[in-house]
Design a protein around this motif. Structure first.
Motif, PDB file in Angstrom:
ATOM      1  N   SER A   2      35.575  24.735  41.164  1.00  0.00           N
ATOM      2  CA  SER A   2      36.519  25.417  40.140  1.00  0.00           C
ATOM      3  C   SER A   2      36.187  26.342  39.329  1.00  0.00           C
ATOM      4  N   SER A  16      36.162  30.113  40.004  1.00  0.00           N
ATOM      5  CA  SER A  16      36.869  31.601  40.271  1.00  0.00           C
ATOM      6  C   SER A  16      35.827  32.127  41.123  1.00  0.00           C
ATOM      7  N   GLY A  17      35.982  32.346  42.805  1.00  0.00           N
ATOM      8  CA  GLY A  17      35.347  32.727  43.377  1.00  0.00           C
ATOM      9  C   GLY A  17      34.647  32.535  44.333  1.00  0.00           C
ATOM     10  N   GLU A  75      33.844  29.430  46.948  1.00  0.00           N
ATOM     11  CA  GLU A  75      34.699  28.597  48.430  1.00  0.00           C
ATOM     12  C   GLU A  75      33.868  27.674  48.853  1.00  0.00           C
ATOM     13  N   THR A 108      31.688  36.849  42.361  1.00  0.00           N
ATOM     14  CA  THR A 108      31.174  34.995  40.984  1.00  0.00           C
ATOM     15  C   THR A 108      30.670  35.676  39.982  1.00  0.00           C
TER      16      THR A 108
END
Length: 206
Positions: free
Chosen positions: A139, A141-142, A144, A165
């Motif tokens: 969850s 951001s950044g 994968e 990240t």
């Protein structure tokens, strides 16, 4: 997550807020089958076979069929046979088997769930904790991909993420999930440069 009416009937009371609706008995965590379950089933089948042989001998003794009684013959053979060298190996094998059966009988059951922190009657599975850790990491951001393995002592989360990240934030969200259970107490978050995704099958992996 595991908490049922039957659990409340079996479990005990405590001082925490999660035990107000329980009876005055000890709280036992969910656990797997005892180690003696399989061995006990095998012994039960052997006893049924012995019962069948005894019934067969009774039928022979009653004269309903022809033949020699097997159990009586085996008992007579054992009383007439003198001690020989191979009996030492048989005696040692019986002692080893007996000690093994005793060890299996007293072996504690393997816990199948983890207790939630602050609740004596609420549990969750390791695989569910692993899934929550992976979902929490993904969850951010950044990120994968994230794969988590939960053992009795620690939770290891392997994260594939971009260079931008916030890795400290990823560690914080994973540690917050681990904080919801009493054990494991330690969360390890790894950021390898190249990850080989493991097989997702298994009890405590996601």
């Amino acid at each position: 997550m595991t908490a049922t009416t039957d659990d409340r009937d079996r479990t005990g009371t405590g001082t925490g807020t999660g035990t107000d609706d329980t009876a005055s008995r000890n709280v036992f965590a969910p656990s797997g089958l005892p180690g003696a379950a399989v061995l006990g089933a095998v012994i039960g089948l052997l006893m049924l076979v012995l019962c069948g042989v005894a019934i067969r001998d009774l039928v022979v003794a009653a004269g309903w069929t022809d033949g020699d009684p097997w159990l009586a013959g085996a008992a007579h053979w054992s009383t007439e046979t003198s001690w020989t060298g191979w009996m030492w190996a048989a005696a040692i094998a019986c002692v080893v088997v007996g000690l093994g059966m005793l060890a299996v009988a007293v072996k504690p059951r393997r816990p199948t769930h983890l207790r939630l922190a602050g609740h004596d009657v609420l549990w969750t599975r390791r695989v569910d904790v692993a899934r929550r850790c992976s979902a929490a990491a993904e969850s951010v951001s950044g990120v994968e991909h994230a794969t988590t393995v939960v053992t009795r002592r620690k939770a290891t989360c392997t994260v594939t993420a971009r260079d931008s990240t916030d890795r400290d934030h990823v560690r914080e969200v994973v540690e917050s999930v681990i904080g919801d259970v009493e054990s494991p107490k330690r969360a390890v978050v790894r950021f390898p440069n190249r990850v080989r995704f493991p097989n997702r099958r298994g009890g405590g992996r996601r």
